[in-house]
Every structure is written in structure tokens, then in C-alpha cells.
Design a protein around this motif. Structure first.
Motif, mmCIF file in Angstrom:
data_model
loop_
_atom_site.group_PDB
_atom_site.id
_atom_site.type_symbol
_atom_site.label_atom_id
_atom_site.label_comp_id
_atom_site.label_asym_id
_atom_site.label_seq_id
_atom_site.Cartn_x
_atom_site.Cartn_y
_atom_site.Cartn_z
ATOM 1 N N MET A 14 37.196 42.174 45.105
ATOM 2 C CA MET A 14 36.272 43.170 45.588
ATOM 3 C C MET A 14 36.657 43.899 46.860
ATOM 4 O O MET A 14 37.707 43.716 47.376
ATOM 5 N N GLN A 145 41.563 40.817 54.601
ATOM 6 C CA GLN A 145 42.682 40.188 53.903
ATOM 7 C C GLN A 145 42.684 40.582 52.433
ATOM 8 O O GLN A 145 41.646 40.684 51.787
ATOM 9 N N GLN A 146 43.876 40.787 51.909
ATOM 10 C CA GLN A 146 44.031 41.227 50.517
ATOM 11 C C GLN A 146 44.554 40.078 49.654
ATOM 12 O O GLN A 146 45.338 39.250 50.121
ATOM 13 N N ILE A 147 44.157 40.081 48.424
ATOM 14 C CA ILE A 147 44.632 39.061 47.488
ATOM 15 C C ILE A 147 44.876 39.695 46.135
ATOM 16 O O ILE A 147 44.419 40.804 45.859
ATOM 17 N N ASN A 148 45.611 38.988 45.268
ATOM 18 C CA ASN A 148 45.611 39.447 43.883
ATOM 19 C C ASN A 148 44.314 38.985 43.233
ATOM 20 O O ASN A 148 43.787 37.914 43.547
ATOM 21 N N SER A 149 43.803 39.798 42.370
ATOM 22 C CA SER A 149 42.428 39.675 41.902
ATOM 23 C C SER A 149 42.048 38.259 41.466
ATOM 24 O O SER A 149 42.697 37.664 40.623
ATOM 25 N N ALA A 151 42.059 35.508 43.084
ATOM 26 C CA ALA A 151 42.748 34.358 43.651
ATOM 27 C C ALA A 151 42.238 34.041 45.049
ATOM 28 O O ALA A 151 41.893 34.931 45.809
ATOM 29 N N VAL A 246 46.638 28.363 45.530
ATOM 30 C CA VAL A 246 45.973 29.649 45.334
ATOM 31 C C VAL A 246 45.453 29.651 43.912
ATOM 32 O O VAL A 246 46.210 29.628 42.948
ATOM 33 N N ARG B 20 57.039 34.890 46.266
ATOM 34 C CA ARG B 20 55.839 35.394 46.922
ATOM 35 C C ARG B 20 56.071 35.879 48.355
ATOM 36 O O ARG B 20 55.479 36.881 48.761
ATOM 37 N N LYS B 24 54.779 39.432 49.249
ATOM 38 C CA LYS B 24 53.783 39.604 50.315
ATOM 39 C C LYS B 24 54.287 40.587 51.369
ATOM 40 O O LYS B 24 53.524 41.398 51.889
ATOM 41 N N LYS B 35 47.050 41.280 55.793
ATOM 42 C CA LYS B 35 47.450 39.975 55.281
ATOM 43 C C LYS B 35 47.248 39.926 53.770
ATOM 44 O O LYS B 35 46.265 40.457 53.241
ATOM 45 N N VAL B 36 48.184 39.265 53.076
ATOM 46 C CA VAL B 36 48.134 39.231 51.607
ATOM 47 C C VAL B 36 48.318 37.800 51.123
ATOM 48 O O VAL B 36 49.180 37.075 51.633
ATOM 49 N N SER B 37 47.504 37.389 50.159
ATOM 50 C CA SER B 37 47.681 36.101 49.487
ATOM 51 C C SER B 37 47.932 36.357 48.004
ATOM 52 O O SER B 37 47.296 37.238 47.401
ATOM 53 N N LEU B 38 48.845 35.589 47.422
ATOM 54 C CA LEU B 38 49.185 35.764 46.012
ATOM 55 C C LEU B 38 49.180 34.414 45.309
ATOM 56 O O LEU B 38 49.560 33.397 45.903
ATOM 57 N N SER B 39 48.804 34.401 44.060
ATOM 58 C CA SER B 39 48.830 33.164 43.289
ATOM 59 C C SER B 39 50.249 32.904 42.786
ATOM 60 O O SER B 39 51.056 33.841 42.653
ATOM 61 N N PRO B 40 50.574 31.649 42.482
ATOM 62 C CA PRO B 40 51.952 31.295 42.107
ATOM 63 C C PRO B 40 52.461 32.007 40.850
ATOM 64 O O PRO B 40 53.654 32.252 40.723
ATOM 65 N N VAL B 42 51.890 35.001 39.836
ATOM 66 C CA VAL B 42 51.752 36.454 39.923
ATOM 67 C C VAL B 42 52.963 37.162 39.295
ATOM 68 O O VAL B 42 54.118 36.752 39.488
ATOM 69 N N ARG B 48 51.676 44.392 35.848
ATOM 70 C CA ARG B 48 50.675 45.024 36.708
ATOM 71 C C ARG B 48 50.060 44.003 37.653
ATOM 72 O O ARG B 48 49.713 42.893 37.241
ATOM 73 N N LEU B 49 49.918 44.375 38.888
ATOM 74 C CA LEU B 49 49.343 43.486 39.895
ATOM 75 C C LEU B 49 48.211 44.222 40.602
ATOM 76 O O LEU B 49 48.427 45.271 41.211
ATOM 77 N N VAL B 50 47.013 43.679 40.485
ATOM 78 C CA VAL B 50 45.850 44.284 41.131
ATOM 79 C C VAL B 50 45.600 43.569 42.455
ATOM 80 O O VAL B 50 45.423 42.351 42.489
ATOM 81 N N ILE B 51 45.590 44.335 43.526
ATOM 82 C CA ILE B 51 45.369 43.774 44.868
ATOM 83 C C ILE B 51 44.056 44.326 45.412
ATOM 84 O O ILE B 51 43.837 45.542 45.422
ATOM 85 N N GLU B 52 43.219 43.463 45.867
ATOM 86 C CA GLU B 52 41.932 43.893 46.407
ATOM 87 C C GLU B 52 41.537 42.994 47.567
ATOM 88 O O GLU B 52 42.224 42.033 47.885
ATOM 89 N N ALA B 54 39.977 40.187 49.734
ATOM 90 C CA ALA B 54 39.660 38.793 49.436
ATOM 91 C C ALA B 54 38.157 38.624 49.275
ATOM 92 O O ALA B 54 37.376 39.419 49.809
#
Lengths: 536, 106
Positions: A14, A145-149, A151, A246, B20, B24, B35-40, B42, B48-52, B54
Motif C-alpha cells: 500500500m 520504507q518500500q517493499i515488494n508487495s 512482504a 521476509v 537482493r 535493493k 529503504k527497500v526490503s525484498l523477499s528471498p 523475488v 515483474r516486481l511491484v514495489i510499494e 511497507a
């Protein structure tokens, strides 16, 4: 009944538009910003305070005691940060006329956040609860802070804190598929006995509380913590070790279809957040499947849904009620204070959100005139908008569970000098102009003492059964109500203590909520932060 | 030599590699240092990678701070391959961000 078919889908996240609302203030006192910063209000230079007179907040915007590099910040002072808060609150706070007018130079408030904390109404609701229970600030860098959707760092478990003070009762509400929690064997209803060797039930020192928070809410990946849990129906305890990762969470966690004795089909949907972008796709798939199944009724499980995008909430309203009931109707009208021009109302959206990959697609709909919503005190904000929005167009909502959180309000988080401030700026009203549910919506069974009465049954959350199991108390009551039009006669279960717990009269002073690590943490599918010894 | 990604094709990550930190780095660069967090997993299943943003922090009652949000388009990245080189394509800006030490496959 046939056994339930479960399916799991995917999730996401979001965002919040950072919008400074409102126009100028009412005053005309000349304010000359200092060329150098001053201290916390006792400096000899800087803007001056005149009671009842407010300079436009734009005068002080981004004038910071500690400007951030690479931003719009400029050198200013703490005093200017406080003056910005005073003017901005006067311009945008929903009940600005009820704000205290406090000299920003007062030494009682050594930080901007301390000063912000008192810039709210002291009025109470009909139940005696504070009228403004939603007044917060957070570190902007963490908030953005940004994340991949979907996570976030954690175990993939949603804790439910039934009793936060000793003797504590900490349960597992649900776990995410494929998560560290599921892999470790954690399951709904498990009661936490110890965390990293500390007594989670009776431990009552600050060190223990810190350890419990640290174990329940890991900050990062690869944190390992040891738990002892008591499983449902077990007399022995079980030791579990979990390592945080994550984890991708699900907005639509579970769907199913139940066939009643008369052959009618009932759809079940466990929907945990409106606050992730992929939630739309998941709802689209789930409602399409339920529509194809030809369900006659829907049990919408929002007991752990604290809200999110109003847009998706509106879409779900359309998918429940259908085109005829929603055409040209208002889903929610946001009402601001009289200094801010009203916006166009939010309609019932009929299509998917247009993005660069997916064009608008018509949404499916079930065309129902009644919907059964399962609730607890964590059913909040956009979830309550759905309930209220549907009632606004005369969809019959049957509420099963306990009183919802009571949050008809919202805000546009606004950054100044590295802190994002949330002050109540609007109230949501439905097509009938109703938005007065600050004490929540309550099932009407047996009479309602607090909250807005809604047809339904009072029942406590049932941790002995999986969510989506037709024998789980809330779902079972909904199935009973669908078939008989009444609540189960055996439903003499009192609501759990969450209801009263979720609405403390005041927030405890000096609680762990003041800990930046806790205050700024991401949502970890958890429900409550502990407070320290002697605090409620 | 600079790789021309204008004719690159969508790709996914190849093999057992944790890239990652590199992802990142470039995503944070594309998003102005956030700051960016990513799942393993990804970019291992789809390009396609959607970033939004947190998930919202919780309020003292255990609920998301706002709970009533305005829709905001997420940032969308696509992993692309040109020859032996990989890059993240940022849909909104149209920029390619070359990735260092990353193996990808069509």
C-alpha cells in the motif's frame, strides 16, 4: 455439510498520499523566521506566539532544527517546528475549535512530538472514551520504507493478545502458508508460555517485557527466537524455534464454499487487509470463483482486517451488492473541517484499478441484499467503511462477533522535518450521511450498551478451530443465522477481553510505545505491543 | 562497454543466488534513496516486481495507523536481459538500471 474447500491466493501492500491539507490560518501576526536555529522554545529569536492567532503553516514548513540532506528541509529551529504543528493542526484538524492553544515556546514540551501529542481534543464519546484515540507520529524514513508487495520481516504469524498484562494470554490468530511459523509447527490457537526462556504469562519486569516484545516482533530477517507454546487441547507444552524472514502475507487468506441442507451454497472469505495493492487481484479472483459457484450468501470474515485502501473497500462493496444496488450511489463521503473544501464522494467502484500492466476490468458481483460479516475489535477503518457503506444503500449487514474498533476517521500523514504526523482530518459518511460510530458497530443480540447496533450475534473469537472451519463459532453462527434467521441458542459465550482492552481510556504513560524501535516497526501481522510493568 | 537494453527481453533470476543487496541498491537509487526490503524469492518466478510502501505501522490498539488510504500507484520494475547483461527497468521513469553480478534467464 460438505467439507470446505480452501484456497490461498497472493497478497501485497500500500501507500499513503502525503498531502498537506487546508488553507491558511486565521491570524495576521507578522512572523519573522530566524536566520539561525534556536532551542526548544526558550531562545531569544524566532516566531512569536499570540493566543488565538494563527499564521499560515506554510510559513514554517520544512524549517527544521536538524535539516535532512537531499530534502526540502532548510535550517530552522525547534520553535518553528512547533509553530508549524500549531498552525497545521489549526488548519486541518477535524475538530480544530476544540484544540488547546498552547504557546510553542512552553518548556513543558521539549520536543516537537511532545508538543504534537497535546494538540488534540480532550472531549469524550457517548461511552466515555476519548473522542480522539487516533493521534500519532512516526519516523518518516521508516514510514516510507518500500517493499515488494505483501512482504515484511517476521515469522508469518499474526499474534492475538487477549490479555496483555499478567497473567497474559497470547495466542496465534493465524499463520501464513509456507512461512517460518508454519514450518515450525505453529498453528491457530497456540498459547505462548515462554519466549527465549522468559515467562510470557506472568513475567513482569521491564527486562522481561523487552524480551517478549523482541521475540514476538523481530526487527529483521534471520532473528532466531525460542518459544514454548501450549497447543489447543494439549496438557503438555511444545518447544518451537523460529527464525524470522521476509514473509509474503495474504490479503485473501482463505476462501471456501459450504453447501447447506437445502442445496444452497454459502461462500466464505477470510480477508485480512485492504492495505496491499495485490489485494484487488485476490478479491477479483475470489469473488469470480464464488460467483461461478453460484453462492446465495456470503460470510465475509473481517475479524482481523484493520483497513487499508478505501478504493479496494469500495470495490468489495460493489462486488457484494452488485450494479443495481450501487449505481450512482455514494460509498463514502469524506467530511473535513469547514476550512477545507469537500471532495467528490467515493463511489462504488465497478472496475479494477488501472495500472500500466492491467487495464480496467469489470469487477464480478454476487448481487446480494444481505451479507454476514465476522468481527472483533480489530475490524477497523476501511473494514468499517465497508459495513457502513453497504448499510448506506440498504444492504442488510448481519454482524457476528464483537464490537468493531470504531474508527470513522482518517488522516493524510504529513511529513515535517523527518517526522510524519497523523492528526484526525476527516470523517467518513455513507450514502445516508451516517458516520457516527466512534464507539464501533455492535451486534444487537441482547441489546447494545456501546456502539451502533447492527443486526447480529455476540460471540467471542474461537481459537479452538481453524478459520474457515464451519464449526468455528463465528462462522457457525453465521451459517445458523442464514438457515434460521436467528443467532445460535448456545451462543451464551461472552466476548473476549479484547473489546475492553482495545479501547483503553488513555494510553499508558511511559509505555514501550515510546520506544522508537517499537513505534517505527512495520506491521508484522500482530495485534498489540506490550506495555511495561504496572501499565494497562 | 555500455549494454544497449533498448531491445532487451523480460527475464527471471537464474540459479541459487541471493542478489537482493544489488536489487535493493538499484531500487533504492530509482526511488530517491528510500529503504527497500525484498523477499528471498523475488524475481525468480516472474519478471515483474511491484514495489510499494511497507505495511502501515500499528497504532497502540493494534490496528494500522491510518486504515483509510488513498490509492497510490506502486512502482513497477521489470527484470530484463540483453546478451549476458541484466537490468531492472523502472516502468514509471523508463530508466534501465544495470545489475552487477546478477545472472538472469529469458
Amino acid at each position: 455439510m460438505k467439507s470446505l474447500r480452501f484456497s490461498t491466493l497472493l497478497v501485497s501492500a500500500m501507500a499513503l498520499t502525503l498531502t498537506a491539507c487546508g488553507g491558511g490560518g486565521g491570524g495576521s501576526t507578522a512572523v519573522v523566521p530566524p536566520t539561525t536555529g534556536t532551542g526548544g522554545g526558550t531562545g531569544s529569536s524566532g516566531p512569536t506566539y499570540t493566543a488565538g492567532t494563527y499564521v499560515a503553516s506554510s510559513t514554517f514548513k520544512n524549517m527544521c532544527e536538524s535539516p535532512r540532506a537531499g530534502t526540502d528541509d532548510v535550517a530552522g529551529s525547534l520553535l518553528e517546528e512547533k509553530h508549524w504543528l500549531r498552525s497545521w493542526s489549526n488548519e486541518t484538524y477535524l475538530w480544530y475549535s476544540e484544540l488547546p492553544d498552547i504557546d510553542p515556546a512552553s518548556s513543558q514540551y521539549p520536543t516537537a512530538v511532545d508538543y504534537f501529542d497535546v494538540l488534540k481534543t480532550s472531549a469524550t464519546t457517548a461511552s466515555g472514551a476519548p473522542k480522539d484515540r487516533f493521534h500519532f507520529s512516526r519516523n518518516t524514513a521508516e514510514y516510507q520504507q518500500q517493499i515488494n508487495s505483501g512482504a515484511s520481516a517476521g515469522y508469518g504469524v499474526r499474534w492475538r493478545i487477549i490479555q496483555s498484562a499478567p497473567p497474559r494470554d497470547i495466542r496465534v490468530a493465524y499463520v501464513e502458508a509456507g512461512s517460518p511459523a508454519e514450518t515450525a509447527g505453529l498453528a491457530r490457537g497456540d498459547k505462548v508460555i515462554t519466549i527465549d526462556g522468559q515467562d510470557a504469562v506472568n513475567g513482569n519486569t521491564q527486562a522481561v517485557v523487552d524480551a517478549l516484545n523482541g521475540g514476538l516482533f523481530p526487527n529483521d530477517e534471520n532473528e532466531q527466537h525460542n518459544f514454548t507454546v501450549e497447543k489447543v487441547g494439549a496438557t503438555d507444552t511444545t518447544d518451537i524455534t523460529m527464525t524470522s524472514g521476509v514473509v509474503t502475507s495474504l490479503a485473501v487468506h482463505t476462501t471456501g464454499v459450504e453447501t447447506l441442507g437445502n442445496g444452497d451454497k454459502v461462500g466464505y472469505l477470510l480477508f485480512n487487509t485492504f492495505g496491499t495493492f495485490p489485494a484487488e487481484d485476490q478479491l477479483y479472483d475470489a469473488m469470480t470463483n464464488l460467483s461461478n459457484e453460484g453462492v446465495k450468501d456470503l460470510v465475509l470474515d473481517l475479524r482481523y482486517n484493520g483497513g487499508g485502501y478505501l478504493y479496494i473497500s469500495s470495490q468489495l462493496g460493489y462486488m457484494i451488492a452488485g450494479p443495481d444496488a450501487t449505481r450512482n450511489q455514494t460509498y463514502e463521503q469524506l467530511v473535513y473541517n469547514d476550512k477545507i473544501a469537500p471532495e467528490n464522494p467515493t463511489p462504488f467502484y465497478t472496475t479494477t484499478y488501472d495500472d500500466d500492466f492491467n487495464p480496467e476490468n469489470p469487477l464480478p458481483s454476487l448481487d446480494l441484499d444481505t451479507v454476514y460479516i465476522l468481527s472483533t475489535g480489530s475490524t477497523c477503518s476501511a473494514s468499517e467503511s465497508l459495513l457502513n457503506g453497504l448499510r448506506g444503500i440498504d444492504v442488510n449487514v448481519v454482524l457476528i462477533g464483537t464490537t468493531t474498533c470504531g474508527k470513522p476517521y482518517g488522516f493524510r500523514g504529513t511529513d515535517n522535518c523527518g517526522t510524519t504526523y497523523f492528526t484526525i482530518q476527516f470523517r467518513g459518511e455513507n450514502a445516508k450521511g451516517f458516520g457516527d460510530y466512534a464507539d464501533g458497530f455492535s451486534p444487537s443480540e441482547g441489546g447494545v450498551t456501546t456502539g451502533e447496533a447492527v443486526d447480529g450475534c455476540i460471540l467471542s473469537d474461537d481459537f479452538t478451530k481453524e478459520l474457515g472451519d464451519p464449526s468455528e463459532a463465528l462462522y457457525n453462527a453465521a451459517l445458523t443465522h442464514i438457515q434460521t434467521g436467528a443467532c445460535p441458542t448456545t451462543a451464551a459465550v461472552k466476548p473476549d477481553s479484547w473489546v475492553s482492552y482495545s479501547k483503553p481510556a488513555t494510553l499508558a504513560e511511559g509505555s514501550l510505545l515510546a520506544d522508537p524501535r517499537i513505534k517505527n516497526r512495520m506491521l508484522l501481522e500482530n495485534s498489540r505491543i506490550f506495555t511495561g510493568p504496572g501499565q494497562k | 562497454m555500455t549494454t544497449d537494453f533498448s531491445k532487451s527481453v523480460p527475464a527471471t533470476l537464474k540459479g541459487d543466488q541471493d542478489v537482493r543487496p544489488e536489487l535493493k541498491r538499484v531500487i533504492s537509487e530509482a526511488l530517491g534513496g528510500r529503504k527497500v526490503s525484498l523477499s528471498p524469492d523475488v524475481l525468480t518466478q516472474e519478471s515483474r516486481l511491484v514495489i510499494e510502501r511497507a505495511p502501515e505501522p500499528l497504532d497502540p490498539y493494534g490496528n494500522p495507523i491510518s486504515g483509510r488510504l488513498r490509492m497510490e500507484k506502486p512502482n513497477i520494475f521489470v527484470l530484463k536481459k540483453a546478451g549476458n547483461s541484466c537490468a531492472l527497468y523502472h516502468e514509471q521513469s523508463g530508466e534501465y538500471y544495470p545489475l552487477s553480478g546478477v545472472k538472469c534467464a529469458e
